[in-house]
Design a protein around this motif. Structure first.
Motif, PDB file in Angstrom:
ATOM      1  N   GLU A   1      11.407   4.783  -3.294  1.00 23.24           N
ATOM      2  CA  GLU A   1      10.756   4.043  -2.214  1.00 23.24           C
ATOM      3  C   GLU A   1       9.986   4.968  -1.274  1.00 23.24           C
ATOM      4  O   GLU A   1       8.870   4.643  -0.837  1.00 23.24           O
ATOM      5  N   GLN A   2      10.554   6.099  -0.953  1.00 23.98           N
ATOM      6  CA  GLN A   2       9.907   7.028  -0.032  1.00 23.98           C
ATOM      7  C   GLN A   2       8.568   7.511  -0.574  1.00 23.98           C
ATOM      8  O   GLN A   2       7.571   7.581   0.159  1.00 23.98           O
ATOM      9  N   GLU A   3       8.515   7.806  -1.875  1.00 23.76           N
ATOM     10  CA  GLU A   3       7.273   8.302  -2.468  1.00 23.76           C
ATOM     11  C   GLU A   3       6.240   7.182  -2.596  1.00 23.76           C
ATOM     12  O   GLU A   3       5.038   7.425  -2.422  1.00 23.76           O
ATOM     13  N   ILE A   4       6.679   5.975  -2.906  1.00 28.01           N
ATOM     14  CA  ILE A   4       5.742   4.847  -2.950  1.00 28.01           C
ATOM     15  C   ILE A   4       5.092   4.673  -1.587  1.00 28.01           C
ATOM     16  O   ILE A   4       3.865   4.544  -1.465  1.00 28.01           O
ATOM     17  N   THR A   5       5.909   4.655  -0.547  1.00 24.41           N
ATOM     18  CA  THR A   5       5.398   4.465   0.805  1.00 24.41           C
ATOM     19  C   THR A   5       4.486   5.614   1.217  1.00 24.41           C
ATOM     20  O   THR A   5       3.421   5.403   1.810  1.00 24.41           O
ATOM     21  N   ARG A   6       4.881   6.850   0.876  1.00 26.17           N
ATOM     22  CA  ARG A   6       4.058   8.004   1.238  1.00 26.17           C
ATOM     23  C   ARG A   6       2.706   7.943   0.542  1.00 26.17           C
ATOM     24  O   ARG A   6       1.657   8.175   1.158  1.00 26.17           O
ATOM     25  N   SER A   7       2.694   7.621  -0.760  1.00 27.75           N
ATOM     26  CA  SER A   7       1.434   7.542  -1.508  1.00 27.75           C
ATOM     27  C   SER A   7       0.540   6.436  -0.956  1.00 27.75           C
ATOM     28  O   SER A   7      -0.684   6.612  -0.840  1.00 27.75           O
ATOM     29  N   ALA A   8       1.141   5.314  -0.616  1.00 24.05           N
ATOM     30  CA  ALA A   8       0.361   4.202  -0.072  1.00 24.05           C
ATOM     31  C   ALA A   8      -0.273   4.579   1.261  1.00 24.05           C
ATOM     32  O   ALA A   8      -1.466   4.321   1.507  1.00 24.05           O
ATOM     33  N   LYS A   9       0.492   5.198   2.132  1.00 28.44           N
ATOM     34  CA  LYS A   9      -0.035   5.579   3.448  1.00 28.44           C
ATOM     35  C   LYS A   9      -1.078   6.684   3.334  1.00 28.44           C
ATOM     36  O   LYS A   9      -2.069   6.688   4.076  1.00 28.44           O
ATOM     37  N   GLU A  10      -0.875   7.601   2.403  1.00 27.83           N
ATOM     38  CA  GLU A  10      -1.884   8.647   2.194  1.00 27.83           C
ATOM     39  C   GLU A  10      -3.191   8.032   1.701  1.00 27.83           C
ATOM     40  O   GLU A  10      -4.287   8.451   2.111  1.00 27.83           O
ATOM     41  N   ALA A  11      -3.095   7.044   0.829  1.00 28.12           N
ATOM     42  CA  ALA A  11      -4.291   6.365   0.333  1.00 28.12           C
ATOM     43  C   ALA A  11      -5.039   5.685   1.473  1.00 28.12           C
ATOM     44  O   ALA A  11      -6.271   5.765   1.572  1.00 28.12           O
ATOM     45  N   VAL A  12      -4.303   5.001   2.339  1.00 26.06           N
ATOM     46  CA  VAL A  12      -4.929   4.314   3.471  1.00 26.06           C
ATOM     47  C   VAL A  12      -5.581   5.320   4.415  1.00 26.06           C
ATOM     48  O   VAL A  12      -6.710   5.123   4.886  1.00 26.06           O
ATOM     49  N   ASP A  13      -4.884   6.424   4.697  1.00 29.55           N
ATOM     50  CA  ASP A  13      -5.418   7.435   5.613  1.00 29.55           C
ATOM     51  C   ASP A  13      -6.680   8.084   5.069  1.00 29.55           C
ATOM     52  O   ASP A  13      -7.609   8.399   5.824  1.00 29.55           O
ATOM     53  N   SER A  14      -6.751   8.296   3.761  1.00 28.25           N
ATOM     54  CA  SER A  14      -7.895   8.998   3.181  1.00 28.25           C
ATOM     55  C   SER A  14      -9.044   8.075   2.779  1.00 28.25           C
ATOM     56  O   SER A  14     -10.208   8.483   2.786  1.00 28.25           O
ATOM     57  N   LEU A  15      -8.733   6.823   2.432  1.00 23.19           N
ATOM     58  CA  LEU A  15      -9.756   5.918   1.907  1.00 23.19           C
ATOM     59  C   LEU A  15     -10.075   4.750   2.826  1.00 23.19           C
ATOM     60  O   LEU A  15     -11.135   4.131   2.689  1.00 23.19           O
ATOM     61  N   GLY A  16      -9.173   4.409   3.736  1.00 26.47           N
ATOM     62  CA  GLY A  16      -9.311   3.165   4.482  1.00 26.47           C
ATOM     63  C   GLY A  16      -8.648   2.038   3.715  1.00 26.47           C
ATOM     64  O   GLY A  16      -8.405   2.153   2.509  1.00 26.47           O
ATOM     65  N   TRP A  17      -8.363   0.945   4.400  1.00 24.01           N
ATOM     66  CA  TRP A  17      -7.599  -0.125   3.773  1.00 24.01           C
ATOM     67  C   TRP A  17      -8.303  -0.759   2.578  1.00 24.01           C
ATOM     68  O   TRP A  17      -7.689  -1.011   1.541  1.00 24.01           O
ATOM     69  N   ALA A  18      -9.592  -1.015   2.704  1.00 23.91           N
ATOM     70  CA  ALA A  18     -10.302  -1.724   1.625  1.00 23.91           C
ATOM     71  C   ALA A  18     -10.241  -0.953   0.309  1.00 23.91           C
ATOM     72  O   ALA A  18      -9.846  -1.495  -0.734  1.00 23.91           O
ATOM     73  N   ASP A  19     -10.615   0.323   0.342  1.00 26.35           N
ATOM     74  CA  ASP A  19     -10.624   1.105  -0.893  1.00 26.35           C
ATOM     75  C   ASP A  19      -9.219   1.491  -1.340  1.00 26.35           C
ATOM     76  O   ASP A  19      -8.976   1.691  -2.535  1.00 26.35           O
ATOM     77  N   ALA A  20      -8.282   1.596  -0.392  1.00 24.25           N
ATOM     78  CA  ALA A  20      -6.895   1.870  -0.779  1.00 24.25           C
ATOM     79  C   ALA A  20      -6.323   0.693  -1.559  1.00 24.25           C
ATOM     80  O   ALA A  20      -5.600   0.871  -2.550  1.00 24.25           O
ATOM     81  N   ILE A  21      -6.646  -0.503  -1.143  1.00 21.46           N
ATOM     82  CA  ILE A  21      -6.154  -1.700  -1.836  1.00 21.46           C
ATOM     83  C   ILE A  21      -6.737  -1.777  -3.242  1.00 21.46           C
ATOM     84  O   ILE A  21      -6.017  -1.927  -4.236  1.00 21.46           O
ATOM     85  N   ASP A  22      -8.072  -1.683  -3.338  1.00 22.00           N
ATOM     86  CA  ASP A  22      -8.730  -1.870  -4.631  1.00 22.00           C
ATOM     87  C   ASP A  22      -8.677  -0.643  -5.521  1.00 22.00           C
ATOM     88  O   ASP A  22      -8.776  -0.761  -6.745  1.00 22.00           O
TER      89      ASP A  22
END
Length: 308
Positions: free
Chosen positions: A116-137
């Motif tokens: 769970e910790q790594e899933i959450t970390r990867s998701a937040k890193e994606a949002v921080d680097s790409l923004g929500w729209a591109d992190a989602i898609d």
């Protein structure tokens, strides 16, 4: 709804039939007056005529109208949208060409380990680097698709898929809670999965992007019975409805739900999205088809409801 009415409404959407202008409007979410305007100004579509001179739209015309509506809703000038709608080529956007992101693979691998910790970390890193729209898609939804592939290949068990989905759901839901309330008078949309459809993470992501765009969203979630959906539309007086589904069986449920709304004379715009509406089973469901990218779908919905 009586059996006679149900059969009559269903007949409108039979694959082999010719659509009247009224039926075409119901099937696409584009008003009769706008259909006539598009035909007069841009030559799109070009329906056949009956012996008495009435317009007769076929399935090809319906798909062109849906494509035109999607492009116009995305902010493309009507003259350009008309030219594009008549072609087979996809309309590219700057972010459509994103390939597999390393964080997507990392997230999927973490799900296979129940990390769970790594899933959450990867998701937040994606949002921080790409923004929500591109992190989602580009990261979150591709990771879930990869998890699904691994499950089909028996590389993981159902529990891995459910676990990963729920962690990503929490990440999305926490951000939804942080979005400011919409302004007074904001356009509104109901989001739901039809009865029998329980995969709603993509719809949850759409909710987030629509809220960030300032729309009022009534999120009903998964497996919503048709009568409840109709009641929600009546009570909320929403400007639009979006149904999302991945399963073929859910496309049939969506069709029943939309026909109930039409019979109840609910005039909201109808959008449908997801793999269930890409095949033959989903081709008869009335509504504007949304693009696969969640960000593009949000842009189409916003542009369409705010153009009214």
């Amino acid at each position: 709804m009586s059996r006679a009415v149900a059969q009559g409404v269903q007949k409108i959407y039979t694959i082999a039939m010719k659509y009247s202008v009224k039926a075409a409007a119901l099937a696409t979410g584009v008003s009769e007056s706008r259909l006539r305007t598009w035909e007069r100004r841009y030559g799109i579509p070009k329906p056949a005529r009956s012996a008495s001179g009435r317009r007769q739209y076929d399935n090809g015309d319906i798909e062109v109208i849906r494509r035109m509506a999607m492009l116009v809703g995305a902010g493309i000038p009507a003259s350009d949208a008309a030219a594009a709608a008549l072609t087979e080529e996809a309309i590219a956007t700057p972010t459509q060409a994103m390939g597999d992101h390393p964080l997507s693979a990392a997230l999927a691998e973490a799900g296979a380990r129940f990390d769970e910790q790594e899933i959450t970390r990867s998701a937040k890193e994606a949002v921080d680097s790409l923004g929500w729209a591109d992190a989602i898609d580009g990261v979150l939804l591709p990771a879930l698709r990869q998890i699904g592939v691994s499950w089909h290949e028996n590389a993981i068990v159902t529990a891995n898929e459910h676990f990963t989905t729920e962690v990503i759901r929490r990440v999305l839901a926490s951000e939804v809670a942080e979005v400011s309330a919409p302004a007074a008078g904001a356009k509104s949309v109901v989001l739901a999965c039809p009865q029998d459809e329980r995969h709603d993470v993509g719809l949850l992501a759409l909710q987030l992007l629509l809220r960030q765009r300032g729309l009022r969203v009534y999120y009903l979630g998964a497996d919503v019975p048709a009568p409840d959906l109709a009641l929600a539309m009546i009570q909320t007086k929403a400007d639009a409805l979006c149904l999302a589904a991945t399963l073929d069986s859910a496309a049939a449920s969506a069709g029943r739900a939309v026909r109930e709304l039409i019979t109840a004379r609910i005039s909201a715009r109808i959008f449908v999205g997801g793999p269930a509406f890409e095949g033959q089973r989903g081709s008869g469901v009335p509504g504007v088809r949304l693009p696969a990218r969640v960000d593009e779908a949000a842009r189409v919905i916003q542009g369409s409801v705010e153009a009214e």
